[in-house]
Design an enzyme around this catalytic site. Sequence first.
Site, PDB file in Angstrom:
ATOM      1  CG  ASP A  52      80.840 124.919  28.839  1.00  0.00           C
ATOM      2  OD1 ASP A  52      81.722 124.082  29.143  1.00  0.00           O
ATOM      3  OD2 ASP A  52      79.781 125.078  29.475  1.00  0.00           O
ATOM      4  CB  ALA A  53      83.101 129.624  24.562  1.00  0.00           C
ATOM      5  CE1 TYR A 113      83.103 118.745  23.617  1.00  0.00           C
ATOM      6  CE2 TYR A 113      81.050 119.869  23.080  1.00  0.00           C
ATOM      7  CZ  TYR A 113      81.788 118.698  23.182  1.00  0.00           C
ATOM      8  OH  TYR A 113      81.227 117.506  22.835  1.00  0.00           O
ATOM      9  CG  ASP A 114      79.511 125.447  22.684  1.00  0.00           C
ATOM     10  OD1 ASP A 114      79.321 124.238  22.910  1.00  0.00           O
ATOM     11  OD2 ASP A 114      78.982 126.364  23.345  1.00  0.00           O
ATOM     12  CG  LEU A 163      67.536 122.564  25.441  1.00  0.00           C
ATOM     13  CD1 LEU A 163      67.626 123.632  26.527  1.00  0.00           C
ATOM     14  CD2 LEU A 163      66.148 122.580  24.820  1.00  0.00           C
ATOM     15  CD  GLU A 173      61.559 126.473  31.377  1.00  0.00           C
ATOM     16  OE1 GLU A 173      62.567 125.790  31.617  1.00  0.00           O
ATOM     17  OE2 GLU A 173      60.431 125.997  31.214  1.00  0.00           O
ATOM     18  CE  LYS A 187      71.409 125.352  28.103  1.00  0.00           C
ATOM     19  NZ  LYS A 187      72.458 124.756  28.930  1.00  0.00           N
ATOM     20  CG  ASP A 213      76.323 126.398  34.038  1.00  0.00           C
ATOM     21  OD1 ASP A 213      76.250 125.328  33.396  1.00  0.00           O
ATOM     22  OD2 ASP A 213      77.301 127.161  33.989  1.00  0.00           O
ATOM     23  CD  GLU A 272      70.742 121.658  34.539  1.00  0.00           C
ATOM     24  OE1 GLU A 272      69.949 120.896  33.939  1.00  0.00           O
ATOM     25  OE2 GLU A 272      71.834 122.005  34.085  1.00  0.00           O
ATOM     26  CE1 TYR A 301      65.216 120.145  32.216  1.00  0.00           C
ATOM     27  CE2 TYR A 301      66.496 121.559  33.692  1.00  0.00           C
ATOM     28  CZ  TYR A 301      66.416 120.470  32.822  1.00  0.00           C
ATOM     29  OH  TYR A 301      67.517 119.716  32.578  1.00  0.00           O
ATOM     30  CE  LYS A 334      62.357 124.036  28.562  1.00  0.00           C
ATOM     31  NZ  LYS A 334      62.256 123.470  29.919  1.00  0.00           N
ATOM     32  CB  CYS A 359     110.229 139.719  51.227  1.00  0.00           C
ATOM     33  SG  CYS A 359     109.174 141.109  50.802  1.00  0.00           S
ATOM     34  CB  CYS A 416     111.985 144.069  52.758  1.00  0.00           C
ATOM     35  SG  CYS A 416     111.426 142.583  53.594  1.00  0.00           S
ATOM     36  CB  CYS A 470     107.332 139.271  53.902  1.00  0.00           C
ATOM     37  SG  CYS A 470     108.620 140.422  54.377  1.00  0.00           S
ATOM     38  CB  CYS A 518     108.681 144.357  54.703  1.00  0.00           C
ATOM     39  SG  CYS A 518     108.141 144.087  53.002  1.00  0.00           S
TER      40      CYS A 518
HETATM   41  S1  IVH Z   1      64.881 121.566  28.850  1.00  0.00           S
HETATM   42  C1  IVH Z   1      64.271 118.486  25.585  1.00  0.00           C
HETATM   43  N1  IVH Z   1      65.134 123.605  30.474  1.00  0.00           N
HETATM   44  O1  IVH Z   1      70.386 122.331  29.370  1.00  0.00           O
HETATM   45  C2  IVH Z   1      64.612 119.652  26.440  1.00  0.00           C
HETATM   46  N2  IVH Z   1      67.051 122.317  29.992  1.00  0.00           N
HETATM   47  O2  IVH Z   1      71.425 121.724  26.622  1.00  0.00           O
HETATM   48  C3  IVH Z   1      65.504 119.282  27.535  1.00  0.00           C
HETATM   49  N3  IVH Z   1      69.050 123.041  31.179  1.00  0.00           N
HETATM   50  O3  IVH Z   1      70.349 118.844  29.457  1.00  0.00           O
HETATM   51  C4  IVH Z   1      66.019 120.323  28.390  1.00  0.00           C
HETATM   52  N4  IVH Z   1      68.124 124.712  32.259  1.00  0.00           N
HETATM   53  O4  IVH Z   1      70.753 120.084  31.645  1.00  0.00           O
HETATM   54  C5  IVH Z   1      65.748 122.589  29.850  1.00  0.00           C
HETATM   55  N5  IVH Z   1      65.214 125.418  31.938  1.00  0.00           N
HETATM   56  C6  IVH Z   1      65.815 124.407  31.320  1.00  0.00           C
HETATM   57  C7  IVH Z   1      67.182 124.134  31.498  1.00  0.00           C
HETATM   58  C8  IVH Z   1      67.766 123.080  30.816  1.00  0.00           C
HETATM   59  C9  IVH Z   1      69.227 124.019  32.063  1.00  0.00           C
HETATM   60  C10 IVH Z   1      70.101 122.130  30.729  1.00  0.00           C
HETATM   61  C11 IVH Z   1      69.743 120.680  30.852  1.00  0.00           C
HETATM   62  C12 IVH Z   1      69.819 120.107  29.477  1.00  0.00           C
HETATM   63  C13 IVH Z   1      70.714 121.093  28.792  1.00  0.00           C
HETATM   64  C14 IVH Z   1      70.409 121.121  27.323  1.00  0.00           C
END
Ligand code: IVH
Length: 679
Positions: free
Chosen positions: A35-36, A38-39, A85, A117, A119, A121, A180, A232, A297, A419, A422, A437, A443
Amino acid sequence: MTAPSDIAARVRELRKQLNDHNYRYYVLDDPEIPDAEYDRLFRELQALEEKYPALVVADSPTRRVGAKPLKVFGEVRHAVPMLSLGNAFSDEEVRDFGRRIAEKLGLSEVDVDFTAEPKLDGLAISLLYEAGVLVSAATRGDGITGEDVTQNIRTIPCVPLRLRAEAQRPLPRVLEVRGEVYMPKAGFEALNERQRAAGEKPFANPRNAAAGSLRQLDPKVTASRPLAMFCYGIGQVQDGRLPDRHNAILSQLKDWGLRVCPEIRTVKGIDACLDYYREIGERRASLAYEIDGVVYKVDHIDQQETLGFVSRAPRWAVAHKFPAQEALTRLLAIDIQVGRTGAITPVARLEPVDVGGVTVTNATLHNQDEIARMDLHVGDHVGDTVVIYRAGDVIPKVGGVVLSRRPADAKPFVMPSHCPVCGSDIVRLEGQVIARCSGGLFCPAQRKEAIKHFASRRAMDIEGLGEKLVEQLVDRDLVHDPADLYTLRMEQLAALERVAQKSAENLLAALEKSKATSLGRFLFALGIREVGETTAQSLAQHFCDLQAIEEADLETLQSVPDVGPIVANSIYTFFRQAHNRQVIDKLIAAGIHWPKIVVKKPATLPLAGKVIVLTGTLQGLSRPEAKQRLQALGAKVTGSVSKNTDWVIAGEAAGAKLKKAREFNIEILDEAGLLNLLQ
Ligand code: IVH
């Protein structure tokens, strides 16, 4: 500003790469890069588009949320778009977020309430309830349209098919809940074990496993996977009202029977958010599920409404990500390790890389199939670029190969046929995943491992006999088997590298001390295949005497708790090898001894002397459980029916053994009869 042509080309290249990665991630559930990474690409494109707005096109990956839904599932149009997000990677970015919000709301920063909260995965799912009944479930898809995964979601045990109507607040006629779907860490490990055992590709991480498990055409497959969900948030609500604060909405969802993460808290101000981030970060490894950050949030819904949205995400929330637990590095070589039982384990030697704060230089590759599955290539100097990941605090693993970065001279890795230690043949029995082996104690690698095991804390507990010392002792031919340890002399030890007089003395004293042991420890120390600490203890308890174990036949061995046919066979074979008996005799002659075990005589127990065979499936209790309870009453539970059998307990679908019992005219009991007996 007109962009130079090389910038335009870079933008096109980034879009192409991001589109390819999106496709692999969302459609194939098989991402190639972390992911990193990709980001990083995403941010680079974002920055260029910001600087050169003329280069922006409507279908740029920066202009949308996810990927197109897979065509095989029906489509669901989200009444309220499912957004993403914004991310923050540092305290600074989080503080900026807090400042912006306070400014817009005209409040002092410390007066803004946030819900913090984990996040999670996994993957975002929307659940639609009408009159309290689950009528549809969808993935996020591109945020506007998702895939209809209703049948699959229905198989997840914690997703209520009907909400609990609660008097306090009536259920809205239409309620869309978002959350999630994820796979708990333990379930993920177990699933990957199963995948490996079945010769199938293991999942790179719990998120891919969750996504792959949910997007199955056959809901039965989904049902067999350990999935769970935390809610969530909400989407559309019709004919009904919800509380005016986010956290209160989540409590309400909980009262209606939906699962909400217990780690969620409401805090005041950004500093408290950052405290939460650190606290959760410290506990991350011990959580039962994977998280990749926390989400803040704004708690008051009216404030959320004031703040509104920017293109892809709400202004009132942000994801504060943990440092990446995945990284790319290059494979330098694949080495072969030989274990105590000769098991051959390939190990990846890697260019050192930081993965979530830990420098990784090696990672196990498990076995040949795993390498073939990933199609790992090695080169003269460097081989494939690989993804290394750590889930929680578990050991680092190779997640896959970045094919697009394979060096031209790289070749598929070939397992050696001999191996490396031996030179004996490496054999892999049909149907087995592990290659071994064939050198046995010839051995040196296996000999070293056998001696290390013998000396280990839970076995003979020989203090001071560490890895380096064992290696020298074996390499210099001073020790061939564990019994040779007890013939070592002072001058031999003192002649070794890095062994001072004092430590040589200590080692001799430790060897002397280790002679007083227990039968269980001694059995475990012998390193009989399939005999772990617990089985060794059971054997000791059951037979009370080494000679009885050495002489026991297969049937007798199987009457020991936890000992099935494979373990019994391994014990039986071990004691029938002349060299093993010799080593044991030498050990005893060297003075190894243990106290006599005194146990309650089975004769005083109600089923003492009775021989019982269990067959077929029992409904009320498992077979091992039944076996254990019968044994506790003094019965001997064996695996095959003979003239000596007193009772055969036949559960459902009993076959050959039941038939044999009838032939021998042995009394047959059903499950009710068994329960009677147990009482
Ligand atoms: S809120 C408009 N809360 O993160 C807000 N998302 O990058 C919508 N995710 O698509 C998301 N934990 O799959 C929210 N506690 C959490 C979350 C959460 C994981 C994921 C979710 C979302 C993605 C956003």
